[in-house]
Design an enzyme around this catalytic site. Structure first.
Site, mmCIF file in Angstrom:
data_model
loop_
_atom_site.group_PDB
_atom_site.id
_atom_site.type_symbol
_atom_site.label_atom_id
_atom_site.label_comp_id
_atom_site.label_asym_id
_atom_site.label_seq_id
_atom_site.Cartn_x
_atom_site.Cartn_y
_atom_site.Cartn_z
ATOM 1 N N ASP A 80 0.866 -1.182 0.000
ATOM 2 C CA ASP A 80 0.000 0.000 0.000
ATOM 3 C C ASP A 80 0.900 1.229 0.000
ATOM 4 O O ASP A 80 2.133 1.097 -0.042
ATOM 5 C CB ASP A 80 -0.955 -0.010 1.202
ATOM 6 C CG ASP A 80 -2.318 0.598 0.869
ATOM 7 O OD1 ASP A 80 -2.335 1.698 0.286
ATOM 8 O OD2 ASP A 80 -3.350 -0.014 1.200
ATOM 9 N N TYR A 187 -16.179 5.969 -10.387
ATOM 10 C CA TYR A 187 -15.835 4.645 -9.839
ATOM 11 C C TYR A 187 -16.436 3.548 -10.704
ATOM 12 O O TYR A 187 -15.740 2.597 -11.105
ATOM 13 C CB TYR A 187 -16.352 4.547 -8.405
ATOM 14 C CG TYR A 187 -16.134 3.205 -7.745
ATOM 15 C CD1 TYR A 187 -14.859 2.699 -7.555
ATOM 16 C CD2 TYR A 187 -17.214 2.461 -7.270
ATOM 17 C CE1 TYR A 187 -14.659 1.470 -6.922
ATOM 18 C CE2 TYR A 187 -17.029 1.247 -6.630
ATOM 19 C CZ TYR A 187 -15.744 0.751 -6.465
ATOM 20 O OH TYR A 187 -15.550 -0.459 -5.839
ATOM 21 N N LYS A 191 -14.573 0.783 -13.247
ATOM 22 C CA LYS A 191 -14.735 -0.661 -13.072
ATOM 23 C C LYS A 191 -15.224 -1.342 -14.352
ATOM 24 O O LYS A 191 -14.806 -2.465 -14.668
ATOM 25 C CB LYS A 191 -15.688 -0.943 -11.911
ATOM 26 C CG LYS A 191 -15.072 -0.658 -10.547
ATOM 27 C CD LYS A 191 -13.802 -1.468 -10.313
ATOM 28 C CE LYS A 191 -13.249 -1.289 -8.913
ATOM 29 N NZ LYS A 191 -12.010 -2.077 -8.697
#
Length: 372
Positions: A80, A187, A191
């Site tokens: 991360d 978003y 996707k």
């Protein structure tokens, strides 16, 4: 085929041997072929080395724990861009990895000899709408980097999709695997892009791309990450700490949901299933659908004094464009997906987990095992 490719590569490299030492051309060879093909090696699918991007989010921590129990502590690498807490560092390998930095990711994949890549790095729906340029960078440019690396090193790659990949023109009850999508959030757009790019890379370059469209994921161990379905997580904390909750969705808003244990099990099953069983590269999975009002009513069986006020905000428009119920018959028929937690079991386990974290007794009498 692999043996022939290996021989051709060795022959080509040996012709260059006069330019450097033996170790030089062996280093060249090791960056040409994935490690399981080096020097006649065999596939490592029985004991894969897995890299998880965005691993400090809701799904990453839980998946790392599950995969480490199956494949070994050191075979699952978390990564991360933020400083990991001490318990994460003590649980197994953790590295800084920015999905926007191609060379950084490439070095990590080569050095750690990665076989499977789980790509969780993304800005979620509500957060993405607040900073669209950043969402485009992280969700789309980051995806391009991991897809290209999956192609270069022949990785199996899993990238989750979402109920947000659908839009108001999609059938909402139920929503099938294959239908019109046309989402209204960045978003969701990112996707859909991931689904289509993964399918393209699979057919064009034989990349083993896999994806699941996930409902709202509910867990009591991590802080909500800015999704439209996060009310179904926050309400438990407020129910046990203050007895009151202000919900940002209307009481009759139906959305599909899943408990994190079911979700993680579904991801692992999708990672492990034989490619021969996959008729699609992206599947819906589901467990239950409910409204905020129905969830509150179930919680009141254990927290009778819970008060909920409904003041919807911009997230209501997002929820109104999403599926109400998922048709996940494809996953159930093709590779045996099934869920274990319904609404009653979900409320029981969430009150138990959140209660332990807050040091509050939720007053659950029946053992959880009786509800599953």
């Amino acid at each position: 085929m692999m043996a022939a490719l290996f021989q051709r590569t060795v022959s080509a490299v040996l012709k260059l041997s006069h330019r450097g030492s033996q170790c030089s051309y062996i280093r060249c060879l090791s960056t040409t072929l994935p490690h399981w093909q080096e020097f006649g090696g065999s596939s490592t699918l029985d004991n894969p080395r897995v890299l998880i991007t965005g691993a400090l989010g809701q799904l990453g921590q839980g998946l790392a724990k599950v995969l480490r129990n199956k494949y070994g502590r050191d075979n699952v690498i978390m990564s991360d861009i933020i400083k990991a807490p001490k318990h994460i560092l003590q649980s197994g390998p953790y590295y800084f990895a920015d999905v926007l930095d191609f060379k950084n990711l490439q070095q990590l994949i080569v050095t750690e000899r990665i076989d499977w890549l789980v790509h969780f790095s993304a800005l979620l729906s509500a957060v993405g709408e607040q900073d669209v340029p950043l969402a485009i960078k992280v969700n789309i440019q980051g995806l391009h980097n991991v897809m290209e690396l999956a192609k270069m090193y022949q990785l199996r790659i899993f990238c989750p999709s979402t109920i947000g990949a659908f839009g108001p023109e999609s059938p909402r009850n139920p929503t099938p695997d294959l239908t019109i999508q046309r989402p209204r959030t960045i978003y969701g757009v990112s996707k859909v892009h991931a689904e289509l790019l993964g399918e393209y890379y699979h057919h064009r370059f034989d990349v083993d791309f896999r994806s699941l469209r996930l409902p709202g994921v509910i867990s009591g161990d991590t802080t909500p990450g800015g999704g439209t379905t996060d009310y179904a997580v926050s309400i438990f904390d407020e129910a046990l700490s203050s007895g009151a909750y202000k919900c940002y969705l209307k009481p009759d808003t139906i959305l599909p949901m899943i408990y994190i244990e079911d979700c993680l099990r579904g991801i692992v099953e999708m990672l492990e299933v034989s490619p021969k069983k996959l008729k699609l590269r992206t599947y819906n999975i589901a467990a239950m659908s409910f409204t905020p009002e129905e969830l509150a009513a179930e919680i009141r069986k254990f927290v009778p004094g819970l008060e909920v006020v409904y003041e919807h905000d911009a997230r209501q428009a997002i929820a109104d464009s999403w599926p109400q119920r998922f048709d996940d018959s494809g996953a159930r028929n093709d590779w045996g997906w099934t869920h274990h937690y319904d609404l009653n079991a979900l409320v029981r386990i969430m009150l138990e987990v959140v209660g332990q974290r807050l040091g509050v007794s939720p007053g659950i009498e029946a053992p959880l095992s009786q509800t599953r």
